[in-house]
Design a protein around this motif. Structure first.
Motif, PDB file in Angstrom:
ATOM      1  N   TRP A   6     -17.091  12.290 -14.169  1.00 54.21           N
ATOM      2  CA  TRP A   6     -16.028  11.806 -13.306  1.00 54.21           C
ATOM      3  C   TRP A   6     -16.267  12.351 -11.900  1.00 54.21           C
ATOM      4  N   ALA A   7     -16.450  11.470 -10.933  1.00 49.39           N
ATOM      5  CA  ALA A   7     -16.843  11.913  -9.603  1.00 49.39           C
ATOM      6  C   ALA A   7     -15.718  11.892  -8.588  1.00 49.39           C
ATOM      7  N   ALA A   8     -14.827  10.882  -8.642  1.00 48.08           N
ATOM      8  CA  ALA A   8     -13.829  10.780  -7.576  1.00 48.08           C
ATOM      9  C   ALA A   8     -12.783   9.744  -7.914  1.00 48.08           C
ATOM     10  N   GLU A   9     -11.631   9.859  -7.261  1.00 49.71           N
ATOM     11  CA  GLU A   9     -10.672   8.767  -7.244  1.00 49.71           C
ATOM     12  C   GLU A   9     -11.254   7.652  -6.374  1.00 49.71           C
ATOM     13  N   LEU A  10     -10.795   6.431  -6.594  1.00 51.20           N
ATOM     14  CA  LEU A  10     -11.383   5.305  -5.878  1.00 51.20           C
ATOM     15  C   LEU A  10     -11.266   5.438  -4.365  1.00 51.20           C
ATOM     16  N   GLN A  11     -10.153   5.960  -3.871  1.00 50.30           N
ATOM     17  CA  GLN A  11     -10.002   6.057  -2.417  1.00 50.30           C
ATOM     18  C   GLN A  11     -10.998   7.029  -1.797  1.00 50.30           C
ATOM     19  N   ASN A  12     -11.583   7.903  -2.627  1.00 52.93           N
ATOM     20  CA  ASN A  12     -12.592   8.848  -2.143  1.00 52.93           C
ATOM     21  C   ASN A  12     -14.001   8.467  -2.591  1.00 52.93           C
ATOM     22  N   ALA A  13     -14.159   7.265  -3.119  1.00 58.81           N
ATOM     23  CA  ALA A  13     -15.439   6.874  -3.708  1.00 58.81           C
ATOM     24  C   ALA A  13     -16.581   6.928  -2.702  1.00 58.81           C
ATOM     25  N   ARG A  14     -16.352   6.365  -1.515  1.00 60.68           N
ATOM     26  CA  ARG A  14     -17.452   6.316  -0.540  1.00 60.68           C
ATOM     27  C   ARG A  14     -17.897   7.704  -0.094  1.00 60.68           C
ATOM     28  N   PRO A  15     -17.004   8.589   0.410  1.00 62.44           N
ATOM     29  CA  PRO A  15     -17.486   9.908   0.854  1.00 62.44           C
ATOM     30  C   PRO A  15     -18.123  10.731  -0.256  1.00 62.44           C
ATOM     31  N   VAL A  16     -17.621  10.602  -1.487  1.00 59.95           N
ATOM     32  CA  VAL A  16     -18.218  11.358  -2.593  1.00 59.95           C
ATOM     33  C   VAL A  16     -19.609  10.824  -2.914  1.00 59.95           C
ATOM     34  N   PHE A  17     -19.774   9.512  -2.900  1.00 52.81           N
ATOM     35  CA  PHE A  17     -21.082   8.930  -3.174  1.00 52.81           C
ATOM     36  C   PHE A  17     -22.062   9.280  -2.059  1.00 52.81           C
ATOM     37  N   VAL A  18     -21.585   9.267  -0.810  1.00 51.73           N
ATOM     38  CA  VAL A  18     -22.441   9.669   0.312  1.00 51.73           C
ATOM     39  C   VAL A  18     -22.885  11.115   0.139  1.00 51.73           C
ATOM     40  N   SER A  19     -21.972  11.987  -0.263  1.00 50.63           N
ATOM     41  CA  SER A  19     -22.315  13.392  -0.499  1.00 50.63           C
ATOM     42  C   SER A  19     -23.364  13.515  -1.608  1.00 50.63           C
ATOM     43  N   PHE A  20     -23.218  12.694  -2.637  1.00 46.10           N
ATOM     44  CA  PHE A  20     -24.195  12.689  -3.736  1.00 46.10           C
ATOM     45  C   PHE A  20     -25.584  12.305  -3.217  1.00 46.10           C
ATOM     46  N   LEU A  21     -25.653  11.287  -2.367  1.00 48.37           N
ATOM     47  CA  LEU A  21     -26.941  10.856  -1.814  1.00 48.37           C
ATOM     48  C   LEU A  21     -27.554  11.946  -0.940  1.00 48.37           C
ATOM     49  N   LYS A  22     -26.718  12.634  -0.170  1.00 51.70           N
ATOM     50  CA  LYS A  22     -27.214  13.733   0.651  1.00 51.70           C
ATOM     51  C   LYS A  22     -27.782  14.845  -0.216  1.00 51.70           C
ATOM     52  N   ASP A  23     -27.132  15.116  -1.349  1.00 52.43           N
ATOM     53  CA  ASP A  23     -27.613  16.156  -2.254  1.00 52.43           C
ATOM     54  C   ASP A  23     -28.990  15.815  -2.825  1.00 52.43           C
ATOM     55  N   LEU A  24     -29.230  14.531  -3.052  1.00 52.07           N
ATOM     56  CA  LEU A  24     -30.547  14.117  -3.548  1.00 52.07           C
ATOM     57  C   LEU A  24     -31.643  14.535  -2.574  1.00 52.07           C
ATOM     58  N   LEU A  25     -31.361  14.400  -1.270  1.00 55.42           N
ATOM     59  CA  LEU A  25     -32.328  14.819  -0.259  1.00 55.42           C
ATOM     60  C   LEU A  25     -32.376  16.335  -0.132  1.00 55.42           C
ATOM     61  N   ALA A  26     -31.211  16.967  -0.122  1.00 53.18           N
ATOM     62  CA  ALA A  26     -31.147  18.417   0.091  1.00 53.18           C
ATOM     63  C   ALA A  26     -31.839  19.198  -1.016  1.00 53.18           C
ATOM     64  N   HIS A  27     -31.758  18.714  -2.252  1.00 49.77           N
ATOM     65  CA  HIS A  27     -32.344  19.416  -3.390  1.00 49.77           C
ATOM     66  C   HIS A  27     -33.755  18.920  -3.719  1.00 49.77           C
ATOM     67  N   ALA A  58     -23.621   5.430   5.559  1.00 50.74           N
ATOM     68  CA  ALA A  58     -23.875   4.654   4.341  1.00 50.74           C
ATOM     69  C   ALA A  58     -22.583   4.008   3.838  1.00 50.74           C
ATOM     70  N   ASP A  59     -22.682   2.759   3.437  1.00 51.09           N
ATOM     71  CA  ASP A  59     -21.528   2.025   2.909  1.00 51.09           C
ATOM     72  C   ASP A  59     -21.982   1.203   1.701  1.00 51.09           C
ATOM     73  N   PRO A  60     -22.336   1.895   0.608  1.00 45.96           N
ATOM     74  CA  PRO A  60     -22.918   1.202  -0.543  1.00 45.96           C
ATOM     75  C   PRO A  60     -21.976   0.249  -1.253  1.00 45.96           C
ATOM     76  N   PHE A  61     -20.665   0.419  -1.078  1.00 46.47           N
ATOM     77  CA  PHE A  61     -19.712  -0.447  -1.767  1.00 46.47           C
ATOM     78  C   PHE A  61     -19.311  -1.669  -0.952  1.00 46.47           C
ATOM     79  N   ALA A  62     -19.809  -1.786   0.268  1.00 45.62           N
ATOM     80  CA  ALA A  62     -19.462  -2.940   1.103  1.00 45.62           C
ATOM     81  C   ALA A  62     -19.858  -4.230   0.384  1.00 45.62           C
ATOM     82  N   PRO A  63     -18.925  -5.163   0.241  1.00 47.69           N
ATOM     83  CA  PRO A  63     -19.220  -6.390  -0.514  1.00 47.69           C
ATOM     84  C   PRO A  63     -19.977  -7.439   0.304  1.00 47.69           C
TER      85      PRO A  63
END
Length: 255
Positions: A6-27, A58-63
């Motif tokens: 469980w990563a986030a409530e929907l209203q926080n989906a974008r910033p949490v997913f962006v943080s996840f992508l940043k972690d992929l680079l950082a680690h 990043a805006d991965p959920f943009a339709p």
């Protein structure tokens, strides 16, 4: 072995997913991220990002989908890339990429596929109108999708191909980001990656995801019905070669 978190409530989906992508680079999980980014003109276009700061846009959920990402990844992977690329892709892009791999026009060797649930996309011009005034249609669409409802927004319908797509949830992805049938954002990944990136995220018991599977299957069935109706309508209108000509636009081309 993979597990869902469980990563986030929907209203926080974008910033949490962006943080996840940043972690992929950082680690060092990936050396670059391929994802849709907001443009200065107010649109959304895919880009290959190595600087984590650029992922703020990043805006991965943009339709909206400017191009099919399989085309871009074909160019990036047909020769072996110098680093691993984490690619954020919709289900249709993953399927297209697999076909290019079969034709030896792309490679999965140094690619991490992050497959996203997809509620559908709008025509570029319709998306521009929906976002006028700073409105975010993505959150509204995600909220509807969580309950299995894919409706038009402000009178704008999804692209015809999206309304008929039977595959709203990705397959063949190392990491899956889900929101259909989930009251929030779910990220499914292998446990080693989860320990590295998200030690504080709660794990979702498998039984709790049965509702999601029901919603995904129901949505796929609804879209299959729309596809069948569209095909039946097309078949009814095009019963001969002569009737096919207007549908191809030849008459307009000759004018």
């Amino acid at each position: 072995m993979s597990a869902s978190y469980w990563a986030a409530e929907l209203q926080n989906a974008r910033p949490v997913f962006v943080s996840f992508l940043k972690d992929l680079l950082a680690h060092g999980v990936a050396g670059a991220v391929y994802a849709p980014l907001r443009t200065p003109a107010g649109g959304v276009a895919p880009a290959l990002v190595r600087d984590p700061r650029r992922l703020d846009e990043a805006d991965p959920f943009a339709p909206v989908m400017l191009i099919n990402g399989a085309r871009a990844l074909s160019a990036l992977t047909v020769g072996e890339p110098p680093e691993r690329i984490a690619a954020v892709l919709r289900p249709c892009e993953i399927r297209a990429l697999v076909e290019l791999v079969k034709l030896k026009q792309a490679s999965l060797e140094r690619l991490i596929i992050i497959g996203m649930d997809c509620a559908g996309t709008y025509e570029i011009s319709d998306y521009a109108r929906l976002t006028q005034g700073g409105d975010d249609p993505a959150l509204r669409l995600l909220t509807e999708a969580a309950q299995g409802h894919i409706a038009s927004l402000d009178g704008y319908a999804l692209r015809p191909a999206c309304r008929m797509c039977e595959y709203p949830s990705p397959v063949l992805a190392q990491i899956t980001v889900g929101f259909i049938g989930v009251d929030g954002l779910m990220i499914d990944m292998d446990e080693e990656t989860a320990r590295l990136l998200t030690p504080s995220w709660p794990r979702i018991p498998a039984g709790d995801l049965s509702f999601r599977q029901d919603i995904v299957q129901r949505l796929a069935a609804e879209r299959a019905q729309q596809r069948d109706r569209a095909m039946a309508d097309f078949t009814g209108r095009v019963s001969s070669a002569a009737a096919l000509v207007p549908t191809l636009g030849y008459e307009k081309m000759q004018q």
